[in-house]
Design a protein around this motif. Structure first.
Motif, PDB file in Angstrom:
ATOM      1  N   LEU A  23       0.809  -1.217   0.000  1.00 56.70           N
ATOM      2  CA  LEU A  23       0.000   0.000   0.000  1.00 56.70           C
ATOM      3  C   LEU A  23       0.844   1.271   0.000  1.00 56.70           C
ATOM      4  CD1 LEU A  23      -2.773  -1.033   2.547  1.00 56.70           C
ATOM      5  CD2 LEU A  23      -2.954  -0.932   0.047  1.00 56.70           C
ATOM      6  N   ALA A  24       2.129   1.145   0.259  1.00 57.62           N
ATOM      7  CA  ALA A  24       3.005   2.315   0.322  1.00 57.62           C
ATOM      8  C   ALA A  24       3.259   2.927  -1.049  1.00 57.62           C
ATOM      9  CB  ALA A  24       4.336   1.935   0.971  1.00 57.62           C
ATOM     10  N   ASN A  25       2.890   2.238  -2.103  1.00 59.33           N
ATOM     11  CA  ASN A  25       3.177   2.704  -3.459  1.00 59.33           C
ATOM     12  C   ASN A  25       1.893   3.185  -4.138  1.00 59.33           C
ATOM     13  OD1 ASN A  25       3.281   1.946  -6.524  1.00 59.33           O
ATOM     14  ND2 ASN A  25       5.375   2.377  -5.884  1.00 59.33           N
ATOM     15  N   GLY A  26       1.942   4.386  -4.712  1.00 60.77           N
ATOM     16  CA  GLY A  26       0.774   4.975  -5.354  1.00 60.77           C
ATOM     17  C   GLY A  26       0.257   4.183  -6.546  1.00 60.77           C
ATOM     18  N   THR A  27       1.151   3.606  -7.324  1.00 65.34           N
ATOM     19  CA  THR A  27       0.723   2.803  -8.472  1.00 65.34           C
ATOM     20  C   THR A  27      -0.084   1.606  -8.004  1.00 65.34           C
ATOM     21  OG1 THR A  27       2.607   3.493  -9.811  1.00 65.34           O
ATOM     22  CG2 THR A  27       1.518   1.435 -10.452  1.00 65.34           C
ATOM     23  N   GLN A  45      -5.598  -4.651 -19.917  1.00 69.15           N
ATOM     24  CA  GLN A  45      -6.516  -3.550 -19.649  1.00 69.15           C
ATOM     25  C   GLN A  45      -5.975  -2.653 -18.540  1.00 69.15           C
ATOM     26  OE1 GLN A  45     -10.547  -4.853 -19.126  1.00 69.15           O
ATOM     27  NE2 GLN A  45     -11.247  -2.869 -18.397  1.00 69.15           N
ATOM     28  N   LEU A  46      -5.419  -3.254 -17.522  1.00 66.00           N
ATOM     29  CA  LEU A  46      -4.806  -2.461 -16.452  1.00 66.00           C
ATOM     30  C   LEU A  46      -3.617  -1.669 -16.981  1.00 66.00           C
ATOM     31  CD1 LEU A  46      -4.903  -5.062 -13.548  1.00 66.00           C
ATOM     32  CD2 LEU A  46      -6.136  -2.881 -13.610  1.00 66.00           C
ATOM     33  N   ALA A  47      -2.793  -2.313 -17.794  1.00 65.52           N
ATOM     34  CA  ALA A  47      -1.572  -1.679 -18.303  1.00 65.52           C
ATOM     35  C   ALA A  47      -1.889  -0.438 -19.124  1.00 65.52           C
ATOM     36  CB  ALA A  47      -0.770  -2.685 -19.122  1.00 65.52           C
ATOM     37  N   GLU A  48      -3.029  -0.429 -19.801  1.00 65.70           N
ATOM     38  CA  GLU A  48      -3.416   0.726 -20.616  1.00 65.70           C
ATOM     39  C   GLU A  48      -3.617   1.981 -19.776  1.00 65.70           C
ATOM     40  OE1 GLU A  48      -6.899  -0.600 -22.670  1.00 65.70           O
ATOM     41  OE2 GLU A  48      -5.762  -1.950 -23.981  1.00 65.70           O
ATOM     42  N   ARG A  49      -3.858   1.829 -18.482  1.00 66.29           N
ATOM     43  CA  ARG A  49      -4.140   2.958 -17.599  1.00 66.29           C
ATOM     44  C   ARG A  49      -2.876   3.597 -17.025  1.00 66.29           C
ATOM     45  NH1 ARG A  49      -9.297   1.384 -15.849  1.00 66.29           N
ATOM     46  NH2 ARG A  49     -10.287   3.372 -15.643  1.00 66.29           N
ATOM     47  N   PHE A  50      -1.715   2.995 -17.286  1.00 64.95           N
ATOM     48  CA  PHE A  50      -0.470   3.469 -16.685  1.00 64.95           C
ATOM     49  C   PHE A  50       0.563   3.793 -17.759  1.00 64.95           C
ATOM     50  CE2 PHE A  50      -2.547   0.838 -13.535  1.00 64.95           C
ATOM     51  CZ  PHE A  50      -2.480   1.637 -12.403  1.00 64.95           C
ATOM     52  N   ALA A  51       1.351   4.817 -17.489  1.00 68.58           N
ATOM     53  CA  ALA A  51       2.430   5.207 -18.403  1.00 68.58           C
ATOM     54  C   ALA A  51       3.710   4.487 -17.976  1.00 68.58           C
ATOM     55  CB  ALA A  51       2.623   6.718 -18.376  1.00 68.58           C
ATOM     56  N   MET A  52       3.685   3.170 -18.106  1.00 70.31           N
ATOM     57  CA  MET A  52       4.861   2.361 -17.775  1.00 70.31           C
ATOM     58  C   MET A  52       4.826   1.109 -18.630  1.00 70.31           C
ATOM     59  SD  MET A  52       3.934   0.591 -14.077  1.00 70.31           S
ATOM     60  CE  MET A  52       3.688   2.126 -13.258  1.00 70.31           C
ATOM     61  N   ARG A  53       5.968   0.494 -18.734  1.00 73.95           N
ATOM     62  CA  ARG A  53       6.049  -0.753 -19.496  1.00 73.95           C
ATOM     63  C   ARG A  53       5.328  -1.863 -18.725  1.00 73.95           C
ATOM     64  NH1 ARG A  53       9.047  -0.921 -23.716  1.00 73.95           N
ATOM     65  NH2 ARG A  53      10.751   0.480 -24.187  1.00 73.95           N
ATOM     66  N   ARG A  54       4.838  -2.823 -19.470  1.00 76.87           N
ATOM     67  CA  ARG A  54       4.093  -3.922 -18.855  1.00 76.87           C
ATOM     68  C   ARG A  54       4.918  -4.701 -17.833  1.00 76.87           C
ATOM     69  NH1 ARG A  54       0.812  -8.478 -22.073  1.00 76.87           N
ATOM     70  NH2 ARG A  54       0.508  -9.812 -20.292  1.00 76.87           N
ATOM     71  N   PRO A  55       6.226  -4.959 -18.052  1.00 79.45           N
ATOM     72  CA  PRO A  55       6.988  -5.657 -17.011  1.00 79.45           C
ATOM     73  C   PRO A  55       7.019  -4.901 -15.675  1.00 79.45           C
ATOM     74  CG  PRO A  55       8.185  -5.736 -19.083  1.00 79.45           C
ATOM     75  CD  PRO A  55       7.022  -4.797 -19.280  1.00 79.45           C
ATOM     76  N   SER A  56       7.026  -3.564 -15.742  1.00 80.53           N
ATOM     77  CA  SER A  56       6.995  -2.781 -14.497  1.00 80.53           C
ATOM     78  C   SER A  56       5.664  -2.965 -13.783  1.00 80.53           C
ATOM     79  CB  SER A  56       7.222  -1.299 -14.794  1.00 80.53           C
ATOM     80  OG  SER A  56       8.505  -1.100 -15.325  1.00 80.53           O
ATOM     81  N   LEU A  57       4.567  -2.925 -14.545  1.00 80.74           N
ATOM     82  CA  LEU A  57       3.256  -3.152 -13.937  1.00 80.74           C
ATOM     83  C   LEU A  57       3.171  -4.570 -13.388  1.00 80.74           C
ATOM     84  CD1 LEU A  57       0.451  -2.157 -13.213  1.00 80.74           C
ATOM     85  CD2 LEU A  57      -0.314  -2.949 -15.463  1.00 80.74           C
ATOM     86  N   SER A  58       3.758  -5.526 -14.097  1.00 86.26           N
ATOM     87  CA  SER A  58       3.751  -6.916 -13.618  1.00 86.26           C
ATOM     88  C   SER A  58       4.450  -7.035 -12.276  1.00 86.26           C
ATOM     89  CB  SER A  58       4.408  -7.833 -14.650  1.00 86.26           C
ATOM     90  OG  SER A  58       3.600  -7.906 -15.801  1.00 86.26           O
ATOM     91  N   GLU A  59       5.502  -6.262 -12.064  1.00 87.81           N
ATOM     92  CA  GLU A  59       6.182  -6.271 -10.754  1.00 87.81           C
ATOM     93  C   GLU A  59       5.254  -5.754  -9.661  1.00 87.81           C
ATOM     94  OE1 GLU A  59       9.097  -7.306  -9.261  1.00 87.81           O
ATOM     95  OE2 GLU A  59       9.184  -8.472 -11.105  1.00 87.81           O
ATOM     96  N   LYS A  62       2.772  -8.386  -8.891  1.00 92.15           N
ATOM     97  CA  LYS A  62       3.396  -9.463  -8.106  1.00 92.15           C
ATOM     98  C   LYS A  62       3.418  -9.093  -6.627  1.00 92.15           C
ATOM     99  CE  LYS A  62       7.762 -11.890  -7.456  1.00 92.15           C
ATOM    100  NZ  LYS A  62       9.175 -11.916  -7.785  1.00 92.15           N
ATOM    101  N   VAL A  63       3.777  -7.852  -6.317  1.00 94.52           N
ATOM    102  CA  VAL A  63       3.796  -7.400  -4.918  1.00 94.52           C
ATOM    103  C   VAL A  63       2.387  -7.479  -4.333  1.00 94.52           C
ATOM    104  CG1 VAL A  63       4.189  -5.396  -3.421  1.00 94.52           C
ATOM    105  CG2 VAL A  63       5.840  -5.942  -5.218  1.00 94.52           C
ATOM    106  N   LEU A  64       1.399  -7.022  -5.084  1.00 96.96           N
ATOM    107  CA  LEU A  64       0.011  -7.082  -4.608  1.00 96.96           C
ATOM    108  C   LEU A  64      -0.441  -8.525  -4.412  1.00 96.96           C
ATOM    109  CD1 LEU A  64      -1.516  -4.286  -6.862  1.00 96.96           C
ATOM    110  CD2 LEU A  64      -1.209  -4.198  -4.369  1.00 96.96           C
TER     111      LEU A  64
END
Length: 122
Positions: A23-27, A45-59, A62-64
């Motif tokens: 929860l400490a991370n805004g993303t 669909q989630l990745a489309e909402r963020f300005a980051m590469r998909r591997p970063s969102l996957s990380e 993974k934490v969640l």
């Protein structure tokens, strides 16, 4: 007298620690909000909402997942993520005493302010 050395404290990471770290991370909070408001979603669909590469969102996912805040289900070639809110109840339980503390402090402040005469009344 010879001092006995104190062994280092060994802490295992508890589930609650993982939840707070997640929860400490805004993303990650935004991912949880999207899943809460829009329901289960594929990672694309989630990745489309963020300005980051998909591997970063996957990380982040993974934490969640490791914190128990989301679950992952495979549907063909897609991975669908779903909010798992139960760990948030544990956080709410932990925060409860602090909420009661601040409510009491604010009630005391309210009583103090009620005892102070208004300037118009003077």
């Amino acid at each position: 007298m010879k001092a006995t050395p104190v062994p280092p404290v060994v802490r295992s990471v508890s589930g609650q620690d993982r939840v707070f770290a997640a929860l400490a991370n805004g993303t990650r909070r935004e991912v949880l909000r999207l899943l809460r408001e829009d329901g289960p979603q594929p990672v694309q669909q989630l990745a489309e909402r963020f300005a980051m590469r998909r591997p970063s969102l996957s990380e982040h996912l993974k934490v969640l997942r490791e914190a128990g805040l989301v679950s992952e289900e495979r549907a063909g070639r897609q991975r669908i993520y779903r909010l798992e809110a139960a760990p948030l109840g544990e956080v709410q339980d932990w925060l409860g005493p602090y909420e009661r503390f601040w409510r009491a402090k604010l009630a005391d402040l309210g009583e103090l302010l009620d005892r102070i005469p208004d300037e118009e009344a003077q």
